[in-house]
Design an enzyme around this catalytic site. Sequence first.
Site, PDB file in Angstrom:
ATOM      1  N   LYS A  90     -23.654 -42.368 100.592  1.00 53.33           N
ATOM      2  CA  LYS A  90     -23.065 -41.864 101.829  1.00 53.33           C
ATOM      3  C   LYS A  90     -24.187 -41.484 102.789  1.00 53.33           C
ATOM      4  O   LYS A  90     -25.254 -41.038 102.363  1.00 53.33           O
ATOM      5  CB  LYS A  90     -22.187 -40.648 101.536  1.00 53.33           C
ATOM      6  CG  LYS A  90     -21.018 -40.955 100.615  1.00 53.33           C
ATOM      7  CD  LYS A  90     -20.197 -39.708 100.323  1.00 53.33           C
ATOM      8  CE  LYS A  90     -19.050 -40.022  99.373  1.00 53.33           C
ATOM      9  NZ  LYS A  90     -18.231 -38.821  99.052  1.00 53.33           N
ATOM     10  N   ASP A 100     -28.498 -29.192  94.831  1.00 54.04           N
ATOM     11  CA  ASP A 100     -27.280 -28.494  94.416  1.00 54.04           C
ATOM     12  C   ASP A 100     -27.623 -27.252  93.593  1.00 54.04           C
ATOM     13  O   ASP A 100     -26.910 -26.254  93.630  1.00 54.04           O
ATOM     14  CB  ASP A 100     -26.392 -29.427  93.585  1.00 54.04           C
ATOM     15  CG  ASP A 100     -25.468 -30.266  94.453  1.00 54.04           C
ATOM     16  OD1 ASP A 100     -24.778 -29.681  95.309  1.00 54.04           O
ATOM     17  OD2 ASP A 100     -25.431 -31.484  94.279  1.00 54.04           O
ATOM     18  N   HIS A 110     -14.886 -26.011  93.576  1.00 57.54           N
ATOM     19  CA  HIS A 110     -15.180 -27.346  94.104  1.00 57.54           C
ATOM     20  C   HIS A 110     -14.338 -28.323  93.303  1.00 57.54           C
ATOM     21  O   HIS A 110     -14.483 -28.426  92.083  1.00 57.54           O
ATOM     22  CB  HIS A 110     -16.667 -27.682  93.946  1.00 57.54           C
ATOM     23  CG  HIS A 110     -16.991 -29.102  94.319  1.00 57.54           C
ATOM     24  ND1 HIS A 110     -17.467 -29.453  95.566  1.00 57.54           N
ATOM     25  CD2 HIS A 110     -16.879 -30.255  93.621  1.00 57.54           C
ATOM     26  CE1 HIS A 110     -17.647 -30.763  95.613  1.00 57.54           C
ATOM     27  NE2 HIS A 110     -17.295 -31.282  94.446  1.00 57.54           N
ATOM     28  N   LEU A 111     -13.459 -29.057  93.993  1.00 53.79           N
ATOM     29  CA  LEU A 111     -12.535 -29.966  93.321  1.00 53.79           C
ATOM     30  C   LEU A 111     -12.768 -31.381  93.818  1.00 53.79           C
ATOM     31  O   LEU A 111     -12.640 -31.667  95.006  1.00 53.79           O
ATOM     32  CB  LEU A 111     -11.085 -29.541  93.586  1.00 53.79           C
ATOM     33  CG  LEU A 111     -10.742 -28.092  93.217  1.00 53.79           C
ATOM     34  CD1 LEU A 111      -9.307 -27.765  93.593  1.00 53.79           C
ATOM     35  CD2 LEU A 111     -10.973 -27.856  91.736  1.00 53.79           C
ATOM     36  N   GLY A 112     -13.138 -32.272  92.914  1.00 58.11           N
ATOM     37  CA  GLY A 112     -13.384 -33.664  93.260  1.00 58.11           C
ATOM     38  C   GLY A 112     -13.450 -34.474  91.991  1.00 58.11           C
ATOM     39  O   GLY A 112     -12.808 -34.136  90.997  1.00 58.11           O
ATOM     40  N   ASN A 113     -14.253 -35.553  91.989  1.00 61.06           N
ATOM     41  CA  ASN A 113     -14.452 -36.292  90.742  1.00 61.06           C
ATOM     42  C   ASN A 113     -15.087 -35.401  89.689  1.00 61.06           C
ATOM     43  O   ASN A 113     -14.852 -35.558  88.497  1.00 61.06           O
ATOM     44  CB  ASN A 113     -15.332 -37.524  90.992  1.00 61.06           C
ATOM     45  CG  ASN A 113     -14.583 -38.597  91.760  1.00 61.06           C
ATOM     46  OD1 ASN A 113     -13.362 -38.684  91.674  1.00 61.06           O
ATOM     47  ND2 ASN A 113     -15.301 -39.401  92.512  1.00 61.06           N
ATOM     48  N   GLY A 114     -15.905 -34.465  90.153  1.00 60.92           N
ATOM     49  CA  GLY A 114     -16.414 -33.400  89.301  1.00 60.92           C
ATOM     50  C   GLY A 114     -15.891 -32.084  89.843  1.00 60.92           C
ATOM     51  O   GLY A 114     -15.714 -31.938  91.047  1.00 60.92           O
TER      52      GLY A 114
END
Length: 224
Positions: A25, A155, A209-213
């Site tokens: 990205k 991170d 934090h909500l996503g693929n991880g």
Amino acid sequence: MGPVAVSAGVGKRVLALNAGSSSLKFGLFQVSGDAAETLLAGEAESIGSPASRFSAHDANGKVIRESTQPLGDLAAAAKLVFDQLHEEMASVEAVGHRVVHGGAHVLEHQRLTPEVRAELERAKDLAPLHTPAALALIDAMVERFPALPQIVCLDTAFHRTMPERARRLPLPAEAIEGGVQRYGAHGLSLESAVHLMGPELRSKSVIAHLGNGCSVTAVQDGRS
């Protein structure tokens, strides 16, 4: 940080790059103080898969380029990004790279140096799906734009404030001394949330934090 209106020509132009295990990205921003205006953004998805695709859009979200040509690896995706940004790169003053893990010694966002690059290499096994891709992209940028400041944005940096009792794991002392500890995840997302909430963020909060991880972090006074 989300797009915030900024007058054209004010501040600096910064390119942000986020290399994942199968994605890349990018975002070009006009930055002034704490405000950033998105000028151009896009992503390459499913790199290495027959379903790979590339798209780029302008500040208004209008798609200006789209491609479904196969992207065999990160280098192919990076070339598409470089080609898309060819004219804009002359005005870019710095490049920020998302790096998932800084290891035990690279603790804060900072400018890339040979020493920092070596430490990130030593820590790559702590994030084997992400760090090798990030380092490959960093190396490509350094080779192509050697005079451009490259900034590593970690991170793990947000979690450097974790108290010892939270960071330490029930392992032998030699493992701890070797850098095996709890580092925390998704710190850049958490920093963004803390920044955007500003004074509305309560002294003691929990941010998910909500996503693929996914991860959940206890935050006190804006610190992990």
